[in-house]
Write an enzyme that holds these catalytic residues in place. Sequence first.
Site, PDB file in Angstrom:
ATOM      1  N   ARG A   2      13.184   2.895 -17.412  1.00 55.94           N
ATOM      2  CA  ARG A   2      13.761   4.144 -17.901  1.00 55.94           C
ATOM      3  C   ARG A   2      14.861   4.004 -18.939  1.00 55.94           C
ATOM      4  O   ARG A   2      15.349   5.008 -19.431  1.00 55.94           O
ATOM      5  CB  ARG A   2      14.280   4.964 -16.711  1.00 55.94           C
ATOM      6  CG  ARG A   2      13.146   5.497 -15.869  1.00 55.94           C
ATOM      7  CD  ARG A   2      13.612   6.245 -14.644  1.00 55.94           C
ATOM      8  NE  ARG A   2      12.475   6.866 -13.976  1.00 55.94           N
ATOM      9  CZ  ARG A   2      11.616   6.227 -13.194  1.00 55.94           C
ATOM     10  NH1 ARG A   2      11.796   4.946 -12.955  1.00 55.94           N
ATOM     11  NH2 ARG A   2      10.592   6.844 -12.650  1.00 55.94           N
TER      12      ARG A   2
ATOM     13  N   HIS B 152       8.513   0.426  -3.190  1.00 54.76           N
ATOM     14  CA  HIS B 152       7.395   0.667  -4.103  1.00 54.76           C
ATOM     15  C   HIS B 152       6.325  -0.412  -3.996  1.00 54.76           C
ATOM     16  O   HIS B 152       5.565  -0.637  -4.933  1.00 54.76           O
ATOM     17  CB  HIS B 152       7.906   0.780  -5.541  1.00 54.76           C
ATOM     18  CG  HIS B 152       8.811   1.958  -5.747  1.00 54.76           C
ATOM     19  ND1 HIS B 152       9.779   2.009  -6.739  1.00 54.76           N
ATOM     20  CD2 HIS B 152       8.907   3.143  -5.077  1.00 54.76           C
ATOM     21  CE1 HIS B 152      10.417   3.160  -6.671  1.00 54.76           C
ATOM     22  NE2 HIS B 152       9.914   3.860  -5.667  1.00 54.76           N
TER      23      HIS B 152
ATOM     24  N   CYS C 265     -12.977  -7.824  -5.447  1.00 52.06           N
ATOM     25  CA  CYS C 265     -12.990  -8.237  -4.054  1.00 52.06           C
ATOM     26  C   CYS C 265     -14.050  -9.312  -3.821  1.00 52.06           C
ATOM     27  O   CYS C 265     -15.211  -9.127  -4.202  1.00 52.06           O
ATOM     28  CB  CYS C 265     -13.277  -7.025  -3.173  1.00 52.06           C
ATOM     29  SG  CYS C 265     -13.449  -7.407  -1.414  1.00 52.06           S
TER      30      CYS C 265
ATOM     31  N   ASP D 222       8.823  -7.136  -7.551  1.00 48.34           N
ATOM     32  CA  ASP D 222       8.747  -8.506  -8.063  1.00 48.34           C
ATOM     33  C   ASP D 222       8.962  -9.598  -7.016  1.00 48.34           C
ATOM     34  O   ASP D 222       8.858 -10.787  -7.337  1.00 48.34           O
ATOM     35  CB  ASP D 222       9.756  -8.698  -9.198  1.00 48.34           C
ATOM     36  CG  ASP D 222      11.157  -8.220  -8.836  1.00 48.34           C
ATOM     37  OD1 ASP D 222      11.588  -8.446  -7.684  1.00 48.34           O
ATOM     38  OD2 ASP D 222      11.810  -7.607  -9.699  1.00 48.34           O
TER      39      ASP D 222
END
Length: 261
Positions: free
Chosen positions: A46, A130, A163, A115
């Site tokens: 941001r 998150h 997958c 991270d």
Amino acid sequence: MRDSAGPLFAGGAAIEDAAELFRKARHVAALTGAGISTPSGIPDFRSEGTGLWSRDEPMEVASLSTFRTHPERFFEWFRPLAGQIFHAEPNAAHKALVELESPEREITVITQNIDVLHQKAGSKNVVEMHGSLRTSSCTRCFHRFESKFFIQDFIEHGTIPLCPNCNGILKPDVILFGEQLPQTAWLDAQRAARQCDLMLVAGSSLEVLPVAGLPMQALDRGAHLIIINNTPTYLNVRADVVITKDVSTALPEIAKRVLHG
């Protein structure tokens, strides 16, 4: 510290006051945002002019809707960020939080970052609001896999991860726009905020709800508040100490004062 004159801002006195609050604290909730990881080479989202959202429209590249309908668009956008995250190492701020832990001082890290740098640094109790890039889940059979098995090929060649069981597309276990926060993480974060005697906000502008409301939950129950961020937040006026320095500089200075006087 907070008084009728307001919070104490950057400077040696602010660092010392923050250190004193840590010395007295027994249960710390540390809410960390993108600003704690930018010194490790991971861009934030941001910041005006430099954040990822100054170049890309988030709903077009990082929404659940985009992932479902045009997954290749998401993966094209995500690839450079995934590379920066994959190669990043914890910086002095991550390490300082670990140093501040002690048998007498429990620290719960509530992070908005994906991270895994807090865990790499050695933090024992991390709540990921998150999600993280550590694992990915199949969108067809819902099996979960460690991302390390395919992320290198994705970063180097742009190969969309599939997958190994059913050939469905693997979605990184990160929260996209349009997804709800993981319920367990949200409950753990609220518990930490409500039970702490010190809330630290480090590298977060406190702009994204509902996570931005966690410090208010701590304040409402009598906790002290330290804010370390380069830009103002809506809670600066309620904080005991506001330090307007880079987190990777300020947190190590605080840790040094706490540990060595």
